[in-house]
Scaffold this motif. Structure first.
Motif, PDB file in Angstrom:
ATOM      1  N   SER A  74     -40.874  24.770 -15.561  1.00 16.91           N
ATOM      2  CA  SER A  74     -39.751  25.526 -14.978  1.00 16.91           C
ATOM      3  C   SER A  74     -38.775  24.666 -14.187  1.00 16.91           C
ATOM      4  O   SER A  74     -37.974  25.186 -13.410  1.00 16.91           O
ATOM      5  CB  SER A  74     -40.279  26.657 -14.068  1.00 16.91           C
ATOM      6  OG  SER A  74     -41.090  27.542 -14.797  1.00 16.91           O
ATOM      7  N   TRP A  94     -29.433  25.245 -10.509  1.00 18.13           N
ATOM      8  CA  TRP A  94     -29.371  25.995  -9.252  1.00 18.13           C
ATOM      9  C   TRP A  94     -28.760  27.387  -9.469  1.00 18.13           C
ATOM     10  O   TRP A  94     -27.750  27.522 -10.146  1.00 18.13           O
ATOM     11  CB  TRP A  94     -28.532  25.244  -8.223  1.00 18.13           C
ATOM     12  CG  TRP A  94     -28.938  23.815  -8.022  1.00 18.13           C
ATOM     13  CD1 TRP A  94     -28.201  22.707  -8.338  1.00 18.13           C
ATOM     14  CD2 TRP A  94     -30.150  23.329  -7.444  1.00 18.13           C
ATOM     15  NE1 TRP A  94     -28.884  21.568  -8.004  1.00 18.13           N
ATOM     16  CE2 TRP A  94     -30.075  21.911  -7.459  1.00 18.13           C
ATOM     17  CE3 TRP A  94     -31.284  23.946  -6.930  1.00 18.13           C
ATOM     18  CZ2 TRP A  94     -31.106  21.110  -6.968  1.00 18.13           C
ATOM     19  CZ3 TRP A  94     -32.310  23.143  -6.448  1.00 18.13           C
ATOM     20  CH2 TRP A  94     -32.217  21.759  -6.461  1.00 18.13           C
ATOM     21  N   LYS A  95     -29.367  28.398  -8.845  1.00 14.46           N
ATOM     22  CA  LYS A  95     -28.866  29.777  -8.924  1.00 14.46           C
ATOM     23  C   LYS A  95     -28.357  30.194  -7.549  1.00 14.46           C
ATOM     24  O   LYS A  95     -29.143  30.336  -6.603  1.00 14.46           O
ATOM     25  CB  LYS A  95     -29.973  30.730  -9.387  1.00 14.46           C
ATOM     26  CG  LYS A  95     -30.616  30.355 -10.722  1.00 14.46           C
ATOM     27  CD  LYS A  95     -29.626  30.408 -11.872  1.00 14.46           C
ATOM     28  CE  LYS A  95     -30.315  30.147 -13.209  1.00 14.46           C
ATOM     29  NZ  LYS A  95     -29.351  30.089 -14.341  1.00 14.46           N
ATOM     30  N   ALA A  97     -26.830  32.702  -4.780  1.00 19.56           N
ATOM     31  CA  ALA A  97     -26.879  34.135  -4.493  1.00 19.56           C
ATOM     32  C   ALA A  97     -25.488  34.748  -4.608  1.00 19.56           C
ATOM     33  O   ALA A  97     -24.478  34.136  -4.221  1.00 19.56           O
ATOM     34  CB  ALA A  97     -27.449  34.378  -3.097  1.00 19.56           C
ATOM     35  N   VAL A 147     -30.477  31.747  -4.634  1.00 16.88           N
ATOM     36  CA  VAL A 147     -31.039  33.091  -4.772  1.00 16.88           C
ATOM     37  C   VAL A 147     -32.379  33.192  -4.046  1.00 16.88           C
ATOM     38  O   VAL A 147     -32.648  34.167  -3.338  1.00 16.88           O
ATOM     39  CB  VAL A 147     -31.212  33.451  -6.268  1.00 16.88           C
ATOM     40  CG1 VAL A 147     -32.009  34.731  -6.423  1.00 16.88           C
ATOM     41  CG2 VAL A 147     -29.850  33.588  -6.940  1.00 16.88           C
ATOM     42  N   ASP A 148     -33.226  32.174  -4.194  1.00 15.65           N
ATOM     43  CA  ASP A 148     -34.561  32.223  -3.600  1.00 15.65           C
ATOM     44  C   ASP A 148     -34.644  31.521  -2.248  1.00 15.65           C
ATOM     45  O   ASP A 148     -35.720  31.380  -1.679  1.00 15.65           O
ATOM     46  CB  ASP A 148     -35.599  31.610  -4.550  1.00 15.65           C
ATOM     47  CG  ASP A 148     -35.219  30.192  -4.960  1.00 15.65           C
ATOM     48  OD1 ASP A 148     -34.121  29.755  -4.615  1.00 15.65           O
ATOM     49  OD2 ASP A 148     -36.035  29.538  -5.639  1.00 15.65           O
ATOM     50  N   ASP A 149     -33.530  31.052  -1.729  1.00 18.25           N
ATOM     51  CA  ASP A 149     -33.503  30.395  -0.417  1.00 18.25           C
ATOM     52  C   ASP A 149     -32.065  30.410   0.095  1.00 18.25           C
ATOM     53  O   ASP A 149     -31.275  29.540  -0.223  1.00 18.25           O
ATOM     54  CB  ASP A 149     -34.019  28.953  -0.534  1.00 18.25           C
ATOM     55  CG  ASP A 149     -33.979  28.217   0.808  1.00 18.25           C
ATOM     56  OD1 ASP A 149     -33.845  28.879   1.858  1.00 18.25           O
ATOM     57  OD2 ASP A 149     -34.067  26.970   0.799  1.00 18.25           O
ATOM     58  N   ASN A 150     -31.745  31.407   0.919  1.00 19.35           N
ATOM     59  CA  ASN A 150     -30.376  31.488   1.430  1.00 19.35           C
ATOM     60  C   ASN A 150     -30.354  31.872   2.898  1.00 19.35           C
ATOM     61  O   ASN A 150     -31.336  32.389   3.444  1.00 19.35           O
ATOM     62  CB  ASN A 150     -29.530  32.464   0.601  1.00 19.35           C
ATOM     63  CG  ASN A 150     -30.049  33.873   0.608  1.00 19.35           C
ATOM     64  OD1 ASN A 150     -29.896  34.604   1.588  1.00 19.35           O
ATOM     65  ND2 ASN A 150     -30.689  34.273  -0.487  1.00 19.35           N
TER      66      ASN A 150
END
Length: 222
Positions: A74, A94-95, A97, A147-150
């Motif tokens: 992943s 990178w995604k 948010a 998305v997973d860390d903001n």
């Protein structure tokens, strides 16, 4: 019934943006200039084909550079000479948010998504206040925006540990700024990196005086 939008996915450059990457899939990505999203130029399960494409596309572009990666567990990994995963790539998919794409700037606040030299995106907010006596004061806040860390306040890049806020001395000139911005990508975070100028020439490190010609230095140490 198929629509015109469905047929768009037959184009590789369009499908690359939507189709998930598969285990051990090779990706030729644009490593410079960096963008908020991953730019994939080619996807393939054949190492030789992907490697050949990387060489050709780098020869064809003067202002851009491309690197070969493999999707494994992943994450994007650099590739060794046999096409196997070698080390975690600094560049990732990178995604960001969704809330960081919403307008939030005012007359007193400037905000934007920035990109670290390693490709990691982060969000900056600069607030300017004016006191009753007309004096200006400013406050800069940097935070994670994935998305997973903001919304986590930072001053160093969580990806490469590079300082994101550089305090400039009054005597600092443009040459000093150029030195800060000229760190080779292969040297980011390496304990051997020296990066000082002597007689107009930079000494990158004691092992490779002019730096390593590539992305994966064999003497990288952290």
């Amino acid at each position: 019934m198929d629509t015109l939008k469905d047929f768009l996915f037959l184009k590789a450059n369009v499908a690359a943006e939507f189709n998930p990457f598969d285990e051990r899939e090779y990706l030729v990505i644009q490593t410079y200039p960096r963008d908020q999203s991953l730019r994939v130029s080619k996807r393939s399960f054949d190492y030789e084909s992907a490697k050949s494409y990387e060489i050709i596309v780098n020869m064809a572009h003067d202002c851009s550079s491309f690197g070969l990666r493999i999707f494994h567990n992943s994450k994007l990994w650099t590739v060794d000479f046999e096409g196997n995963p070698e080390s975690i790539s600094l560049e990732q998919d990178w995604k960001i948010a969704e809330k960081y794409f919403q307008p939030c700037c005012t007359n007193d606040v400037e905000c934007e998504v920035n990109i670290c030299q390693c490709s990691y995106p982060y969000f900056s907010t600069l607030r300017v206040d004016i006191s009753d006596t007309g004096e200006y004061s400013s406050h800069l806040r940097l935070e994670t925006c994935l998305v997973d860390d903001n919304s986590r306040e930072i001053d160093h890049c969580p990806n490469c540990n590079c300082a994101l806020i550089v305090e400039e001395d009054e005597d600092e000139d443009e040459d000093d700024l150029d030195e800060t911005e000229s760190t080779p990508l292969a040297c980011i975070g390496c304990d051997n990196y020296h990066g000082q100028y002597y007689g107009g020439n930079m000494l990158v490190c004691g092992i490779h005086a002019r730096g390593w010609d590539g992305e994966n230095c064999p003497d990288y140490q952290q």
